[in-house]
Design a protein around this motif. Structure first.
Motif, short mmCIF file in Angstrom:
data_model
loop_
_atom_site.label_atom_id
_atom_site.label_comp_id
_atom_site.label_asym_id
_atom_site.label_seq_id
_atom_site.Cartn_x
_atom_site.Cartn_y
_atom_site.Cartn_z
N PRO A 10 37.56 49.34 -30.98
CA PRO A 10 38.87 48.72 -30.76
C PRO A 10 39.08 47.45 -31.58
CG PRO A 10 37.90 49.41 -28.68
CD PRO A 10 36.83 49.55 -29.71
N VAL A 11 38.02 46.62 -31.68
CA VAL A 11 38.13 45.39 -32.48
C VAL A 11 38.35 45.74 -33.95
CG1 VAL A 11 36.99 43.26 -33.18
CG2 VAL A 11 36.66 44.15 -30.86
N PHE A 45 42.34 45.36 -27.53
CA PHE A 45 42.53 45.61 -26.10
C PHE A 45 43.82 46.39 -25.86
CE2 PHE A 45 44.34 44.38 -21.98
CZ PHE A 45 43.32 44.77 -21.12
N GLY A 46 44.87 46.02 -26.58
CA GLY A 46 46.13 46.75 -26.46
C GLY A 46 45.98 48.19 -26.94
N LEU A 47 45.21 48.39 -28.00
CA LEU A 47 44.99 49.74 -28.52
C LEU A 47 44.22 50.59 -27.53
CD1 LEU A 47 44.08 48.89 -32.23
CD2 LEU A 47 46.18 50.01 -31.43
N VAL A 48 43.22 49.98 -26.86
CA VAL A 48 42.45 50.72 -25.84
C VAL A 48 43.37 51.14 -24.70
CG1 VAL A 48 40.67 50.50 -24.07
CG2 VAL A 48 40.22 49.69 -26.38
N SER A 49 44.22 50.23 -24.26
CA SER A 49 45.16 50.55 -23.18
C SER A 49 46.09 51.68 -23.61
CB SER A 49 45.99 49.31 -22.81
OG SER A 49 45.15 48.25 -22.38
N GLY A 85 39.84 56.93 -29.75
CA GLY A 85 41.30 57.09 -29.78
C GLY A 85 42.02 55.80 -30.14
N SER A 86 41.45 54.66 -29.72
CA SER A 86 42.09 53.38 -30.03
C SER A 86 42.09 53.13 -31.53
CB SER A 86 41.37 52.23 -29.30
OG SER A 86 40.07 52.03 -29.82
#
Length: 247
Positions: A10-11, A45-49, A85-86
């Protein structure tokens, strides 16, 4: 996939999106160190969500696709599928680039966060106004800005289409114009090239930003900038303008 490797995705996705998206790339390239890492983590974090919500939606409404995805990233392997997926989502979101251009966003960054030099050069570029550029070695150029300092590049320079050039006297600090290119510019405008096949690009000069001592808009009526012994740009026998034919 190890948990450490999965959690870094994600980072990495956040950094990838920030660095290549037209809306953000010019802003983040001015950031350094921990500030850039922290922003990448927040976007990650937004991408993971977002990835989690997409996975839940696909599982509920497109089960066949979700089963195929599980073959690639099994559900029992922690949250590897969501993390992978993120990163894929960060690539997909680059589709936003079709809604704007690099040049448009570059100008916006200069207007929002640029320094005075960048702002003046950008304004001259957009409004096609003459500028007077004085270098640290007292070399002087009068011309039109054809390329501003690029916020996307570590090499900060501007490109000027020369209309005249000269130097600043060390004693009086007055500007002496020694060469005018108006005849050449006029011939290029009328015939496509100038004497000895000189092209418009041949009159461009690239100036590193850190070589510039001063920049100002150039007004052909400000005679006080010029030595009295040298005709000013508006002082000629025919009373013609600096950019008019016959110079």
């Amino acid at each position: 996939m190890s948990n450490v490797g999965a959690t870094l995705l994600p980072v990495l996705g956040g950094f990838f999106f920030l660095y290549f998206c037209h809306y953000t790339r010019f802003y983040v390239r001015r950031l350094r160190g921990y500030a850039l890492f922290f922003l990448s983590a927040c976007v990650g974090f937004g991408l993971v969500s977002g990835s989690y919500l997409v996975c839940e939606f696909v599982q509920a409404y497109v089960p066949a696709l979700f089963q195929a995805w599980e073959q690639f990233a099994p559900a029992n392997d922690g949250h590897a599928g969501t993390f992978i997926g993120s990163f894929l989502l960060s690539i997909a979101l680059l589709g936003l680039n079709v809604t704007t251009s690099e040049d448009e966003q570059s100008r916006k960054v200069v207007q929002d966060e640029g320094n005075d030099l960048e702002y003046l050069l950008n304004d001259s570029l957009e409004r096609a106004k003459l500028v007077l550029v004085v270098l640290r070695d007292r070399q002087v150029y009068v011309g039109f800005v054809t390329s501003n300092v690029d916020p996307n590049s570590k090499k900060e320079y501007a490109r000027i289409l020369k209309v005249a050039s000269g130097y600043r006297t060390p004693e009086t600090r007055h500007v002496r114009i020694t060469t005018r290119y108006t005849n050449v510019l006029r011939e290029i405008s009328e015939h496509g090239d100038g004497p000895k096949h000189v092209r418009l690009d041949d009159l461009n000069v690239v100036i590193p930003a850190d070589h510039i001592s001063a920049v100002s808009y150039f007004n052909t009526g400000i005679e006080h900038l010029f030595d009295e012994k040298v005709p000013s740009v508006s002082d000629n026998s025919d009373g013609e303008d600096f950019l008019s034919p016959g110079q």
